[in-house]
Design a protein around this motif. Structure first.
Motif, mmCIF file in Angstrom:
data_model
loop_
_atom_site.group_PDB
_atom_site.id
_atom_site.type_symbol
_atom_site.label_atom_id
_atom_site.label_comp_id
_atom_site.label_asym_id
_atom_site.label_seq_id
_atom_site.Cartn_x
_atom_site.Cartn_y
_atom_site.Cartn_z
ATOM 1 N N GLU A 164 0.853 -1.181 0.000
ATOM 2 C CA GLU A 164 0.000 0.000 0.000
ATOM 3 C C GLU A 164 0.897 1.243 0.000
ATOM 4 O OE1 GLU A 164 -2.415 0.380 3.461
ATOM 5 O OE2 GLU A 164 -0.866 -0.367 4.808
ATOM 6 N N PRO A 165 0.510 2.296 -0.735
ATOM 7 C CA PRO A 165 1.322 3.513 -0.775
ATOM 8 C C PRO A 165 1.575 4.056 0.628
ATOM 9 C CG PRO A 165 -0.359 3.569 -2.476
ATOM 10 C CD PRO A 165 -0.675 2.381 -1.612
ATOM 11 N N ALA A 166 2.827 4.426 0.885
ATOM 12 C CA ALA A 166 3.225 4.862 2.227
ATOM 13 C C ALA A 166 2.907 6.329 2.450
ATOM 14 C CB ALA A 166 4.716 4.621 2.429
ATOM 15 N N ARG A 167 2.474 6.625 3.656
ATOM 16 C CA ARG A 167 2.306 8.010 4.086
ATOM 17 C C ARG A 167 3.568 8.456 4.804
ATOM 18 N NH1 ARG A 167 -2.885 9.747 3.551
ATOM 19 N NH2 ARG A 167 -4.423 8.125 3.094
ATOM 20 N N GLY A 168 3.940 9.709 4.600
ATOM 21 C CA GLY A 168 5.127 10.250 5.239
ATOM 22 C C GLY A 168 4.860 10.648 6.676
ATOM 23 N N PRO A 169 5.866 11.198 7.359
ATOM 24 C CA PRO A 169 5.688 11.641 8.744
ATOM 25 C C PRO A 169 4.576 12.672 8.917
ATOM 26 C CG PRO A 169 8.022 11.541 8.210
ATOM 27 C CD PRO A 169 7.277 11.330 6.917
ATOM 28 N N ASP A 170 4.235 13.384 7.833
ATOM 29 C CA ASP A 170 3.166 14.381 7.928
ATOM 30 C C ASP A 170 1.790 13.787 7.641
ATOM 31 O OD1 ASP A 170 3.337 13.910 5.241
ATOM 32 O OD2 ASP A 170 3.732 15.994 4.657
ATOM 33 N N GLY A 171 1.714 12.467 7.421
ATOM 34 C CA GLY A 171 0.437 11.810 7.208
ATOM 35 C C GLY A 171 -0.042 11.791 5.771
ATOM 36 N N ARG A 172 0.711 12.369 4.833
ATOM 37 C CA ARG A 172 0.305 12.406 3.440
ATOM 38 C C ARG A 172 1.049 11.347 2.634
ATOM 39 N NH1 ARG A 172 1.141 18.642 1.939
ATOM 40 N NH2 ARG A 172 3.093 18.182 3.032
ATOM 41 N N VAL A 173 0.378 10.777 1.619
ATOM 42 C CA VAL A 173 1.032 9.826 0.722
ATOM 43 C C VAL A 173 2.133 10.553 -0.040
ATOM 44 C CG1 VAL A 173 0.742 8.345 -1.297
ATOM 45 C CG2 VAL A 173 -0.987 8.349 0.509
ATOM 46 N N ILE A 174 3.308 9.958 -0.086
ATOM 47 C CA ILE A 174 4.478 10.594 -0.697
ATOM 48 C C ILE A 174 4.544 10.213 -2.168
ATOM 49 C CG2 ILE A 174 6.937 11.020 -0.413
ATOM 50 C CD1 ILE A 174 6.604 9.232 2.200
ATOM 51 N N VAL A 175 4.507 11.205 -3.059
ATOM 52 C CA VAL A 175 4.588 10.953 -4.493
ATOM 53 C C VAL A 175 5.728 11.772 -5.097
ATOM 54 C CG1 VAL A 175 2.137 10.392 -4.703
ATOM 55 C CG2 VAL A 175 2.877 12.757 -4.956
ATOM 56 N N TRP A 176 6.080 11.397 -6.333
ATOM 57 C CA TRP A 176 7.186 12.014 -7.067
ATOM 58 C C TRP A 176 8.523 11.699 -6.378
ATOM 59 C CZ3 TRP A 176 5.681 13.465 -11.707
ATOM 60 C CH2 TRP A 176 4.380 13.919 -11.899
ATOM 61 N N PRO A 177 9.627 11.766 -7.102
ATOM 62 C CA PRO A 177 10.936 11.440 -6.519
ATOM 63 C C PRO A 177 11.407 12.488 -5.507
ATOM 64 C CG PRO A 177 10.972 11.304 -8.938
ATOM 65 C CD PRO A 177 9.705 11.995 -8.559
ATOM 66 N N ASP A 178 12.316 12.077 -4.647
ATOM 67 C CA ASP A 178 12.993 12.996 -3.731
ATOM 68 C C ASP A 178 13.957 13.853 -4.539
ATOM 69 O OD1 ASP A 178 14.439 14.257 -1.724
ATOM 70 O OD2 ASP A 178 15.592 12.459 -1.211
ATOM 71 N N ASP A 179 13.797 15.168 -4.490
ATOM 72 C CA ASP A 179 14.677 16.062 -5.258
ATOM 73 C C ASP A 179 15.717 16.754 -4.389
ATOM 74 O OD1 ASP A 179 13.073 17.816 -3.832
ATOM 75 O OD2 ASP A 179 12.561 19.082 -5.552
ATOM 76 N N SER A 180 15.819 16.384 -3.105
ATOM 77 C CA SER A 180 16.701 17.133 -2.203
ATOM 78 C C SER A 180 18.173 16.967 -2.574
ATOM 79 C CB SER A 180 16.470 16.710 -0.749
ATOM 80 O OG SER A 180 16.844 15.360 -0.526
ATOM 81 N N GLY A 181 18.566 15.773 -3.037
ATOM 82 C CA GLY A 181 19.962 15.577 -3.422
ATOM 83 C C GLY A 181 20.354 16.445 -4.595
ATOM 84 N N ALA A 182 19.489 16.506 -5.608
ATOM 85 C CA ALA A 182 19.770 17.340 -6.780
ATOM 86 C C ALA A 182 19.811 18.816 -6.403
ATOM 87 C CB ALA A 182 18.717 17.093 -7.856
ATOM 88 N N ARG A 183 18.920 19.230 -5.526
ATOM 89 C CA ARG A 183 18.921 20.627 -5.096
ATOM 90 C C ARG A 183 20.158 20.960 -4.277
ATOM 91 N NH1 ARG A 183 14.599 21.701 -1.632
ATOM 92 N NH2 ARG A 183 15.298 23.857 -1.815
ATOM 93 N N ALA A 184 20.620 20.020 -3.462
ATOM 94 C CA ALA A 184 21.833 20.257 -2.675
ATOM 95 C C ALA A 184 23.043 20.431 -3.592
ATOM 96 C CB ALA A 184 22.059 19.104 -1.697
ATOM 97 N N ARG A 185 23.095 19.647 -4.674
ATOM 98 C CA ARG A 185 24.215 19.794 -5.620
ATOM 99 C C ARG A 185 24.212 21.172 -6.268
ATOM 100 N NH1 ARG A 185 22.794 14.396 -6.623
ATOM 101 N NH2 ARG A 185 21.496 14.960 -8.431
ATOM 102 N N LYS A 186 23.031 21.738 -6.437
ATOM 103 C CA LYS A 186 22.910 23.078 -7.026
ATOM 104 C C LYS A 186 23.007 24.181 -5.970
ATOM 105 C CE LYS A 186 19.805 21.415 -10.662
ATOM 106 N NZ LYS A 186 18.437 21.507 -11.225
#
Length: 233
Positions: A109-131
């Motif tokens: 079943e789709p996982a909900r994040g710590p904020d209770g919402r289903v998490i969609v789309w990829p994590d972009d934090s690594g790409a943003r950190a590189r920039k």
């Protein structure tokens, strides 16, 4: 028919035209969550607590040899789902990494994040950190060598949704290391001359992440990584 490629452990394979995206086969938009995150699917799944004890397998067949077992309630990353003659299967791996394998879609079943919402789309934090596109900055306690007393490092954080974030810690001598957080937990660091970044220890207590990566130590406030307050904590 949609052709797609997949990875089975360390071997790449091409699925034949009989395999089709689950999202493309059903008019029910909810099934879109079983597509790849890059197409708007769920970033992670839970293995259903009320499901059977089906093993992870090397291919989409209930008779395939088991390569690993994940307990009920385990959190896994979505590597893509498809329909084949054997039914609907999803390729997953533990959210902390490791080998990939397939499980029946009905056991996920789709996982909900710590904020209770289903998490969609990829994590972009690594790409943003590189920039160097950061959301927050501050100081953290750190030690670069084994046995060294804790000092201070500069820290810059790029945040994503679902409790995912990338923190860049920079020591006074200029050495920098990325610390990756997934679903609110530290999971690994990037590879450097100091090591591959997977020889780690981590604990979380009273709002503080205490992290060891190779010989380095970091103490990071949860509020710096995820913002204050951090939903779900």
């Amino acid at each position: 028919m949609l052709k797609w490629t997949c990875v089975i452990l360390v071997m790449a394979c091409a699925a034949d035209a009989a395999s089709r995206s689950i999202a493309g086969e059903s008019p029910d938009p909810v099934l879109g969550l079983y597509d790849l995150p890059a197409n708007g699917g769920a970033r992670r799944f839970w293995i259903k607590s009320d499901g059977g004890s089906d093993p992870l397998t090397t291919d989409a067949s209930s008779g395939a040899n088991a390569v690993a077992r994940l307990p009920k309630g385990a959190l896994v990353s979505n590597l893509g789902c498809a329909i084949s003659e054997e039914g609907s299967w999803c390729r997953v791996r533990s959210f902390r990494g490791g080998p990939s394998a397939k499980v029946p879609a009905q056991d996920l079943e789709p996982a909900r994040g710590p904020d209770g919402r289903v998490i969609v789309w990829p994590d972009d934090s690594g790409a943003r950190a590189r920039k160097r596109d950061f959301d927050a900055s501050g100081e953290i306690s750190c030690a670069q060598e084994l046995g060294e007393e804790l000092g201070f490092c500069k820290a810059h954080v790029a945040r994503s949704t679902g409790g995912d974030a990338t923190l860049v810690a920079t020591f006074p001598n200029g050495f920098a290391r990325k610390l990756y957080f997934v679903h609110g937990e530290f999971v690994r660091a990037n590879a450097t001359m100091s090591g591959a970044g997977r020889d780690t220890d981590w604990r979380f207590e009273k709002g503080l992440h205490s992290i060891r990566v190779d010989d380095q130590k970091y103490e990071v406030l949860d509020a710096l990584v995820f913002g204050s307050p951090n939903p779900g904590k």
